[in-house]
Scaffold this active site. Structure first.
Site, PDB file in Angstrom:
ATOM      1  N   HIS A   1     -31.879  74.174 -35.977  1.00 47.27           N
ATOM      2  CA  HIS A   1     -30.593  73.550 -35.661  1.00 47.27           C
ATOM      3  C   HIS A   1     -29.631  73.446 -36.841  1.00 47.27           C
ATOM      4  CE1 HIS A   1     -32.287  69.997 -37.606  1.00 47.27           C
ATOM      5  NE2 HIS A   1     -31.061  69.521 -37.673  1.00 47.27           N
TER       6      HIS A   1
HETATM    7  C1  UD1 Z   1     -26.599  66.484 -37.221  1.00 46.87           C
HETATM    8  C2  UD1 Z   1     -26.648  66.243 -38.734  1.00 46.87           C
HETATM    9  C3  UD1 Z   1     -27.870  66.909 -39.318  1.00 46.87           C
HETATM   10  C4  UD1 Z   1     -29.127  66.466 -38.607  1.00 46.87           C
HETATM   11  C5  UD1 Z   1     -28.963  66.656 -37.108  1.00 46.87           C
HETATM   12  C6  UD1 Z   1     -30.167  66.094 -36.403  1.00 46.87           C
HETATM   13  C7  UD1 Z   1     -24.447  66.087 -39.785  1.00 46.87           C
HETATM   14  C8  UD1 Z   1     -23.478  66.784 -40.661  1.00 46.87           C
HETATM   15  N1  UD1 Z   1     -25.494  66.822 -39.389  1.00 46.87           N
HETATM   16  O1  UD1 Z   1     -26.456  67.867 -37.016  1.00 46.87           O
HETATM   17  O2  UD1 Z   1     -27.993  66.542 -40.682  1.00 46.87           O
HETATM   18  O3  UD1 Z   1     -30.195  67.253 -39.064  1.00 46.87           O
HETATM   19  O4  UD1 Z   1     -27.798  65.991 -36.652  1.00 46.87           O
HETATM   20  O5  UD1 Z   1     -30.357  66.677 -35.153  1.00 46.87           O
HETATM   21  O6  UD1 Z   1     -24.276  64.934 -39.501  1.00 46.87           O
HETATM   22  N2  UD1 Z   1     -24.259  68.399 -29.477  1.00 46.87           N
HETATM   23  C9  UD1 Z   1     -24.382  68.278 -28.114  1.00 46.87           C
HETATM   24  N3  UD1 Z   1     -25.076  67.194 -27.648  1.00 46.87           N
HETATM   25  C10 UD1 Z   1     -25.624  66.262 -28.456  1.00 46.87           C
HETATM   26  C11 UD1 Z   1     -25.493  66.418 -29.858  1.00 46.87           C
HETATM   27  C12 UD1 Z   1     -24.804  67.503 -30.347  1.00 46.87           C
HETATM   28  O7  UD1 Z   1     -23.895  69.085 -27.353  1.00 46.87           O
HETATM   29  O8  UD1 Z   1     -26.202  65.285 -27.953  1.00 46.87           O
HETATM   30  C13 UD1 Z   1     -23.436  69.492 -30.014  1.00 46.87           C
HETATM   31  C14 UD1 Z   1     -22.099  68.912 -30.527  1.00 46.87           C
HETATM   32  O9  UD1 Z   1     -21.172  68.868 -29.498  1.00 46.87           O
HETATM   33  C15 UD1 Z   1     -21.724  69.859 -31.623  1.00 46.87           C
HETATM   34  C16 UD1 Z   1     -23.067  70.404 -32.117  1.00 46.87           C
HETATM   35  O10 UD1 Z   1     -24.052  70.073 -31.149  1.00 46.87           O
HETATM   36  O11 UD1 Z   1     -20.954  70.899 -31.129  1.00 46.87           O
HETATM   37  C17 UD1 Z   1     -23.441  69.842 -33.466  1.00 46.87           C
HETATM   38  O12 UD1 Z   1     -23.581  68.409 -33.409  1.00 46.87           O
HETATM   39  P1  UD1 Z   1     -23.346  67.509 -34.725  1.00 46.87           P
HETATM   40  O13 UD1 Z   1     -23.696  66.113 -34.433  1.00 46.87           O
HETATM   41  O14 UD1 Z   1     -22.031  67.813 -35.328  1.00 46.87           O
HETATM   42  O15 UD1 Z   1     -24.389  68.106 -35.774  1.00 46.87           O
HETATM   43  P2  UD1 Z   1     -25.938  68.449 -35.655  1.00 46.87           P
HETATM   44  O16 UD1 Z   1     -26.105  69.906 -35.773  1.00 46.87           O
HETATM   45  O17 UD1 Z   1     -26.536  67.786 -34.487  1.00 46.87           O
HETATM   46  N1  UDP Z   2     -37.390  65.741 -32.284  1.00 52.18           N
HETATM   47  C1  UDP Z   2     -37.509  65.252 -30.990  1.00 52.18           C
HETATM   48  N2  UDP Z   2     -37.235  66.106 -29.944  1.00 52.18           N
HETATM   49  C2  UDP Z   2     -36.858  67.398 -30.133  1.00 52.18           C
HETATM   50  C3  UDP Z   2     -36.745  67.875 -31.462  1.00 52.18           C
HETATM   51  C4  UDP Z   2     -36.998  67.014 -32.516  1.00 52.18           C
HETATM   52  O1  UDP Z   2     -37.869  64.107 -30.787  1.00 52.18           O
HETATM   53  O2  UDP Z   2     -36.615  68.099 -29.146  1.00 52.18           O
HETATM   54  C5  UDP Z   2     -37.683  64.827 -33.402  1.00 52.18           C
HETATM   55  C6  UDP Z   2     -38.594  65.384 -34.455  1.00 52.18           C
HETATM   56  O3  UDP Z   2     -39.947  65.224 -34.102  1.00 52.18           O
HETATM   57  C7  UDP Z   2     -38.203  64.544 -35.660  1.00 52.18           C
HETATM   58  C8  UDP Z   2     -36.723  64.361 -35.472  1.00 52.18           C
HETATM   59  O4  UDP Z   2     -36.476  64.583 -34.080  1.00 52.18           O
HETATM   60  O5  UDP Z   2     -38.811  63.288 -35.617  1.00 52.18           O
HETATM   61  C9  UDP Z   2     -36.021  65.347 -36.323  1.00 52.18           C
HETATM   62  O6  UDP Z   2     -34.763  65.541 -35.882  1.00 52.18           O
HETATM   63  P1  UDP Z   2     -33.912  66.832 -36.220  1.00 52.18           P
HETATM   64  O7  UDP Z   2     -34.780  68.007 -36.413  1.00 52.18           O
HETATM   65  O8  UDP Z   2     -32.875  66.884 -35.168  1.00 52.18           O
HETATM   66  O9  UDP Z   2     -33.179  66.402 -37.565  1.00 52.18           O
HETATM   67  P2  UDP Z   2     -33.533  66.433 -39.126  1.00 52.18           P
HETATM   68  O10 UDP Z   2     -34.812  65.733 -39.349  1.00 52.18           O
HETATM   69  O11 UDP Z   2     -33.540  67.847 -39.545  1.00 52.18           O
HETATM   70  O12 UDP Z   2     -32.368  65.724 -39.739  1.00 52.18           O
END
Ligand code: UD1
Ligand code: UDP
Length: 353
Positions: free
Chosen positions: A202
């Site tokens: 991701h």
């Molecule tokens: C964010 C964090 C990242 C973390 C991740 C955990 C920042 C800069 N990044 O990244 O450090 O590892 O969360 O998962 O804060 N989206 C959906 N539905 C959701 C969530 C996101 O559709 O419930 C889509 C958003 O609309 C957007 C994209 O995913 O287009 C990215 O979401 P965003 O929250 O900006 O960043 P993440 O990649 O989730």
């Molecule tokens: N996780 C979850 N469901 C999923 C994918 C990840 O519960 O479908 C959990 C995972 O086990 C971990 C946390 O979400 O505890 C990590 O989140 P993510 O990979 O989104 O973010 P990061 O740790 O890289 O910031």
């Protein structure tokens, strides 16, 4: 004492679940929870509150799906209002997301104390939004809760001994969560093969670079030809695969799952392949080898001890790392992330202030 917790993204719900449990036990702290709304799909947000008994957020700012500046700016404005009204003794922020920096900055400008959980981590890659968020958050935090010795060392190297902030090595709150929720693990409601590899992808550095995305999915496809790769797919990655016309036919893509299902998947998998920060450690907690699909990691102790191989987005390296782990299974015999009481240490420390 009143603590205002700012969370917004999936891993923060899991971390806050552990700390909120410890706060509830202490009785002397009132916790107000603000959800910025950064993650908003049911299985990226609500499911964690439902399954893990995290207190429902007192506020939800519903800010998401924006550019970094717009998202952080709007969060800052919303959080400022809430902090002014609630007047907490501390604002508690987690990790390195846009919600983290917005919470820390809004609080500090109002002269409200900030405690940062997961302080001191560094990838030394300033192209990562997370690296910018965590460096800035650390610098304006009053208490820096570090999960590892490396995190403490990073802060000292940056001169933090000369700043008025307190550095506390408390261990990793994700370990607390893993220990507590592992007995509640639940099989996801999908047909799974008896043997599988668990993968997640991701990170912006992978999803927004077509070459990296193609290489990673090509490698996962190859491996899935031997052992099925199960990949709960983050909405960001699903969108990017669609727009890049990548159709991973061999890989078992499933919707994101809740944490209890995730623990089931981790514990029943052969191996983990991921660019997630949290999952690298969970692989270790549940004694699974991990291939990290990044060029660097904040969790260097996993690599140094042979539990994790950094393969980047390099097709050959990913395949070679997979073959290596098939033949050489690491022995998980050391403690790296504390004793499972990182959350209690946070609560005790805050109460002493
Ligand atoms: C964010 C964090 C990242 C973390 C991740 C955990 C920042 C800069 N990044 O990244 O450090 O590892 O969360 O998962 O804060 N989206 C959906 N539905 C959701 C969530 C996101 O559709 O419930 C889509 C958003 O609309 C957007 C994209 O995913 O287009 C990215 O979401 P965003 O929250 O900006 O960043 P993440 O990649 O989730
Ligand atoms: N996780 C979850 N469901 C999923 C994918 C990840 O519960 O479908 C959990 C995972 O086990 C971990 C946390 O979400 O505890 C990590 O989140 P993510 O990979 O989104 O973010 P990061 O740790 O890289 O910031």
């Amino acid at each position: 004492m009143k603590i205002l917790t700012v969370i917004g993204a999936r891993p923060q719900f899991i971390k806050a679940a552990a700390v909120s449990r410890a706060i509830k036990k202490s009785k002397n702290i009132k916790e107000i929870i603000v959800h910025t709304g950064q993650h908003f799909d049911k299985n990226m947000s609500d499911i964690f509150f439902e399954e893990m008994s995290i207190p429902r957020p007192d506020f939800n700012l519903e800010i998401n799906s924006l550019s970094h500046g717009a998202m952080t700016g709007r969060m800052l404005e919303g959080l400022e209002k809430i902090i002014m009204d609630e007047k907490p003794d501390f604002v508690l922020v987690y990790g390195d997301t846009n919600s983290t920096i917005a919470g820390a900055l809004a609080a500090k400008k109002l002269h409200t104390k900030v405690a940062h959980v997961e302080a001191g981590l560094r990838s030394f890659n300033m192209d990562m939004p997370e690296e910018i968020n965590r460096i800035l958050t650390d610098r304006i935090s009053d208490i820096l809760f570090c999960p590892t010795d490396t995190a403490v060392k990073n802060l000292k190297n940056e001169g933090f001994d000369n700043f008025p902030s307190k550095i506390i090595k408390n261990g990793d709150v994700m370990y607390d969560a893993a220990l507590f929720y592992k007995t509640k693990a639940r099989k996801p409601e999908v047909n799974l093969p008896s043997k599988f590899i668990l993968a997640t992808v991701h990170r912006q550095e992978n999803t927004d670079n077509i070459n990296r995305l193609q290489n990673i999915f090509k490698a996962l496809e190859t491996i899935s030809g031997e052992t099925t790769v199960v990949l709960p797919i983050h909405p960001r990655t699903r969108k990017k695969l669609e727009s890049a016309n990548i159709t991973p036919a061999n890989i078992m893509l499933i919707d994101p799952v809740g944490y209890l299902e995730m623990i089931w998947l981790i514990t029943h998998s052969e191996l983990i392949m991921t660019d997630s920060g949290g999952l690298q450690k969970e692989a270790f907690f549940f004694e699974k080898p991990c291939i990290t699909l990044r060029d660097e990691t904040e969790w260097v102790e996993l690599v140094d001890n042979g539990f994790n191989i950094l393969a980047g987005a390099d097709y050959d390296k990913i395949i070679a790392s997979y073959r290596n782990f098939l033949e050489n299974k690491p022995v998980f015999n050391i403690e790296l992330y504390g004793k499972g009481n990182a959350s209690e240490i946070i609560v005790e420390t805050l109460l002493m202030q």
